[in-house]
Structures are given as structure tokens and as C-alpha cells.
Design a protein around this motif. Structure first.
Motif, PDB file in Angstrom:
ATOM      1  N   GLN A 168     -21.379 -29.095  -0.734  1.00  7.91           N
ATOM      2  CA  GLN A 168     -22.160 -30.107  -1.273  1.00  7.91           C
ATOM      3  C   GLN A 168     -21.331 -31.464  -1.992  1.00  7.91           C
ATOM      4  OE1 GLN A 168     -24.930 -28.114  -3.646  1.00  7.91           O
ATOM      5  NE2 GLN A 168     -26.446 -27.843  -1.842  1.00  7.91           N
ATOM      6  N   GLU A 169     -20.350 -30.899  -2.511  1.00  9.10           N
ATOM      7  CA  GLU A 169     -19.432 -32.071  -3.308  1.00  9.10           C
ATOM      8  C   GLU A 169     -18.255 -32.591  -2.376  1.00  9.10           C
ATOM      9  OE1 GLU A 169     -17.216 -29.334  -6.086  1.00  9.10           O
ATOM     10  OE2 GLU A 169     -18.767 -29.313  -7.607  1.00  9.10           O
ATOM     11  N   GLN A 204     -20.338 -16.536   0.003  1.00  7.98           N
ATOM     12  CA  GLN A 204     -19.968 -16.661  -1.214  1.00  7.98           C
ATOM     13  C   GLN A 204     -20.666 -17.681  -1.627  1.00  7.98           C
ATOM     14  OE1 GLN A 204     -15.645 -16.836  -2.004  1.00  7.98           O
ATOM     15  NE2 GLN A 204     -15.473 -15.351  -0.052  1.00  7.98           N
ATOM     16  N   ASP A 205     -21.551 -17.767  -2.812  1.00  6.57           N
ATOM     17  CA  ASP A 205     -22.437 -18.803  -3.273  1.00  6.57           C
ATOM     18  C   ASP A 205     -21.658 -20.014  -3.623  1.00  6.57           C
ATOM     19  OD1 ASP A 205     -24.780 -17.253  -2.769  1.00  6.57           O
ATOM     20  OD2 ASP A 205     -24.751 -16.706  -4.973  1.00  6.57           O
ATOM     21  N   GLU A 206     -20.383 -20.129  -4.003  1.00 16.74           N
ATOM     22  CA  GLU A 206     -19.538 -21.015  -4.576  1.00 16.74           C
ATOM     23  C   GLU A 206     -19.275 -21.940  -3.182  1.00 16.74           C
ATOM     24  OE1 GLU A 206     -16.643 -17.609  -4.695  1.00 16.74           O
ATOM     25  OE2 GLU A 206     -18.634 -17.986  -5.102  1.00 16.74           O
ATOM     26  N   TRP A 207     -19.236 -21.470  -2.013  1.00 14.03           N
ATOM     27  CA  TRP A 207     -19.096 -22.347  -0.851  1.00 14.03           C
ATOM     28  C   TRP A 207     -20.139 -23.310  -0.963  1.00 14.03           C
ATOM     29  CZ3 TRP A 207     -18.646 -17.924   2.911  1.00 14.03           C
ATOM     30  CH2 TRP A 207     -17.142 -17.107   2.864  1.00 14.03           C
ATOM     31  N   THR A 258     -39.089 -31.378   5.832  1.00 13.28           N
ATOM     32  CA  THR A 258     -38.516 -29.918   5.343  1.00 13.28           C
ATOM     33  C   THR A 258     -37.393 -29.544   5.918  1.00 13.28           C
ATOM     34  OG1 THR A 258     -39.914 -28.765   7.285  1.00 13.28           O
ATOM     35  CG2 THR A 258     -41.101 -29.606   5.257  1.00 13.28           C
ATOM     36  N   GLN A 259     -37.074 -28.348   5.453  1.00  7.58           N
ATOM     37  CA  GLN A 259     -36.029 -27.426   5.864  1.00  7.58           C
ATOM     38  C   GLN A 259     -36.304 -26.149   6.208  1.00  7.58           C
ATOM     39  OE1 GLN A 259     -32.153 -28.145   3.809  1.00  7.58           O
ATOM     40  NE2 GLN A 259     -31.040 -26.785   5.072  1.00  7.58           N
ATOM     41  N   GLY A 260     -35.637 -25.595   7.170  1.00 11.32           N
ATOM     42  CA  GLY A 260     -36.136 -23.986   7.292  1.00 11.32           C
ATOM     43  C   GLY A 260     -34.920 -23.256   6.918  1.00 11.32           C
ATOM     44  N   LEU A 261     -33.848 -22.895   7.959  1.00  9.78           N
ATOM     45  CA  LEU A 261     -32.682 -22.293   7.452  1.00  9.78           C
ATOM     46  C   LEU A 261     -31.749 -23.234   6.758  1.00  9.78           C
ATOM     47  CD1 LEU A 261     -32.088 -20.230  10.728  1.00  9.78           C
ATOM     48  CD2 LEU A 261     -32.878 -19.428   8.737  1.00  9.78           C
ATOM     49  N   ASP A 262     -30.775 -22.733   6.076  1.00 10.49           N
ATOM     50  CA  ASP A 262     -30.047 -23.742   5.508  1.00 10.49           C
ATOM     51  C   ASP A 262     -28.457 -23.110   5.567  1.00 10.49           C
ATOM     52  OD1 ASP A 262     -29.688 -21.223   3.829  1.00 10.49           O
ATOM     53  OD2 ASP A 262     -30.399 -22.277   1.989  1.00 10.49           O
ATOM     54  N   TYR A 263     -27.372 -23.416   5.023  1.00 13.81           N
ATOM     55  CA  TYR A 263     -26.236 -23.192   5.274  1.00 13.81           C
ATOM     56  C   TYR A 263     -26.016 -21.693   5.810  1.00 13.81           C
ATOM     57  CZ  TYR A 263     -25.207 -27.153   2.192  1.00 13.81           C
ATOM     58  OH  TYR A 263     -25.217 -28.350   1.701  1.00 13.81           O
ATOM     59  N   HIS A 264     -25.292 -21.788   7.019  1.00 12.68           N
ATOM     60  CA  HIS A 264     -24.918 -20.445   7.556  1.00 12.68           C
ATOM     61  C   HIS A 264     -24.005 -20.773   8.936  1.00 12.68           C
ATOM     62  CE1 HIS A 264     -28.148 -21.618  10.559  1.00 12.68           C
ATOM     63  NE2 HIS A 264     -27.847 -20.831  11.156  1.00 12.68           N
ATOM     64  N   TRP A 265     -23.228 -19.852   9.380  1.00 11.59           N
ATOM     65  CA  TRP A 265     -22.469 -19.913  10.782  1.00 11.59           C
ATOM     66  C   TRP A 265     -22.938 -18.891  11.457  1.00 11.59           C
ATOM     67  CZ3 TRP A 265     -19.685 -18.167   6.530  1.00 11.59           C
ATOM     68  CH2 TRP A 265     -19.325 -16.692   6.188  1.00 11.59           C
TER      69      TRP A 265
END
Length: 297
Positions: free
Chosen positions: A179-180, A171-174, A126-133
């Protein structure tokens, strides 16, 4: 206790700017007297204060009513949520666990940085938190299981306190771009591994590759920056009666405000020019080692 003698000396000499990994020293109490079972024990005993526990599912926080009663975490609810793939975060363990409090106090004495320690339990797959700083340096200690850390170069310069938080600038596009392009670094932590993660580095941690639960501690070191010293230099001006004089309402009139600001700026310059730097140095060093939070002036 966390980085070993050589690792600690390196950090004190040159603050980290890029992530790197180490192995927990053999003589560290972390992983021996403070284990994954220690963390689980707070939840199983029902003594974890509800204000310091968060639960996440697929990156979203759950309402505390799902797992608390009478200002405490309900053990049965926590286990049910873990079985459903939720991540449990126990925040600021140093506020309510004396051994971790002593370790954080030792870090502050050595570095001059306040801080805290937080624990995470993430079920396998599983995964809890995702992308952040984050706003500060983190030292991640894996206690049990494994966790994958996808790391990306900072997209903002020097986040600090409430300035340039990922939640406010997101920004969602980040995410699509990350991912790309793929991560700049990928780190697989297993029990006994340590990750030094500088502030601002974007991370996407998960246990999707782990068969069992991941348990880790994150020690947060709140760095000192020039603003921290500037705030205290200005704060000490309260002892000068000129800074306690009333500004009448007329001085706050839009037409008068530039003159008022210029007058205060002149006062500041005059005050700072007369400061005893040696005396202030000792006072600020003591403050750095003893204050409980630098969110207050």
C-alpha cells in the motif's frame, strides 16, 4: 479462443513471466455464446452445485449454510448476498458446463497443461478477494463491467501446488508495504479485455471504481515443471519388482535408515539409467494431454 493466433503462438514459444493484456478475438465464443448472463443463469436456475460455489465479503468467505440447500445454491439467497456487496465465485465450471469443458480440453491438448475455469461476480463499488497470489498461470477474461487489478512483483519464487501458497506464507506487513509503495502495474479490465497473469504475481482485484457489477472468467493453466516429470519417471518404477520388495521394520530403524535410503537411491539411479527415453517421451506426452488432474501421480 482466448489470446488470438499470434498471442497463443507467443505463449507456446515463451511462457509468460510478466502480466500483460490483450483483446479477446472477435471470433471467440467467449463473450458471445458464453456471456455474463450464462454465469448468472447457473445461479438464477438453482442448478449450481454447492460444492463449487464460494461467497466472499470483504475478503472473508461465508459459510455455505448462508446460501445453499439440498446441495444446491438457493437463487434468492445469492441475489440477497449480491445486493449486500458479496462476491460470488463459481469454481471449475468446466466440470459441469460442457462448452467450457471443451475449451479447457482444447487448451490442454494444445499446451499439455491441465486446468479449469472459474467465474466471479462482484457488485459495483465493492471488493471480494484481496491481496494474494496463485500457484498457476491465469488468463482472465472480462465479460461484463470493469475490474481493477493492482499487481505486484512476486515475493516468493515459483509457487506450485501446495508449495509456497499465499495462505501458508502470508505476512501481514506485506500489505502495508504494498500500500505504501503502490502496485508495480495497474490494469483496468473492461468487457472483452484479457489479462495474462503469471503464477506468483500478487494481485489485489476490486470493482470499487465500477458503477455496475463485474463478471469475469479466469482460465487456470497448471504448468508442467521438472517435478511433474520426475514423479512420473519414479512412478513408472512400480513395474520393476525391485521397487515392490518389502522393507522390513528393521530397515526403518533410525540406525538402519541411512543404509536403507542409500539402497533405494542406488536402485533409482540404476532404474533411471536404463529407461527408454523415447518410449517414455511418448507416454508422458499422452499423459500431459489426457490426464484430468496432476495433483495425483
Amino acid at each position: 479462443m482466448l489470446l488470438g493466433c499470434d498471442g497463443a503462438a507467443a505463449v507456446l514459444k515463451e511462457w509468460p513471466e510478466r502480466p500483460y493484456t490483450l483483446t479477446l478475438p472477435d471470433n471467440s465464443p467467449i463473450g458471445r455464446t458464453i456471456t455474463a448472463q450464462t454465469i448468472r443463469g447457473f445461479l438464477a436456475a438453482g442448478c449450481a452445485p454447492s460444492d463449487y460455489v464460494n461467497v466472499f465479503h470483504k475478503g472473508e468467505g461465508l459459510h455455505p449454510a448462508r446460501f445453499t440447500a439440498d446441495d444446491r445454491v438457493v437463487p434468492a439467497s445469492v441475489q440477497l448476498l449480491l445486493d449486500q456487496g458479496c462476491t460470488i465465485q463459481l469454481r471449475e465450471l468446466n466440470r459441469w458446463h460442457p462448452p467450457l469443458s471443451a475449451i479447457c480440453a482444447g487448451i490442454q491438448s494444445e499446451t499439455g497443461c491441465t486446468g479449469y475455469v472459474t467465474a466471479f461476480i462482484t457488485p459495483g463499488g465493492t471488493q471480494g478477494l484481496d491481496y494474494h497470489w496463485d500457484q498457476y498461470l491465469g488468463i482472465v477474461v472480462q465479460l461484463e463491467g470493469s475490474k481493477t487489478w493492482e499487481l505486484f512483483e512476486p515475493v516468493v519464487a515459483s509457487p506450485y501446488r501446495d508449495h509456497a501458497m499465499s495462505t501458508s506464507l502470508w505476512q501481514d506487513e506485506w500489505v502495508k508495504q504494498w500500500q505504501e509503495s503502490g502496485p508495480d502495474q495497474t490494469v483496468e479490465l473492461t468487457a472483452g479485455d484479457v489479462l495474462v497473469l503469471p503464477r506468483g504475481w500478487v494481485h489485489n482485484p476490486h470493482s470499487r471504481k465500477s458503477a455496475g457489477a463485474s463478471v469475469h472468467l479466469t482460465f487456470v493453466l497448471k504448468e508442467r515443471v521438472p517435478l511433474w516429470i520426475a514423479e512420473r519417471l519414479i512412478g513408472s518404477a512400480i513395474n520393476d519388482s525391485r521397487f515392490r520388495a518389502v522393507i522390513p521394520p528393521s530397515g526403518l530403524d533410525p540406525a538402519k535408515m541411512p543404509e536403507t535410503i542409500e539402497g533405494v537411491r542406488s536402485l533409482i539411479l540404476d532404474y533411471l539409467a536404463g529407461l527408454d527415453v523415447d518410449e517414455m517421451s511418448g507416454a508422458l506426452r499422452r499423459t500431459a494431454q489426457q490426464e484430468t488432474s496432476h495433483a495425483t501421480l
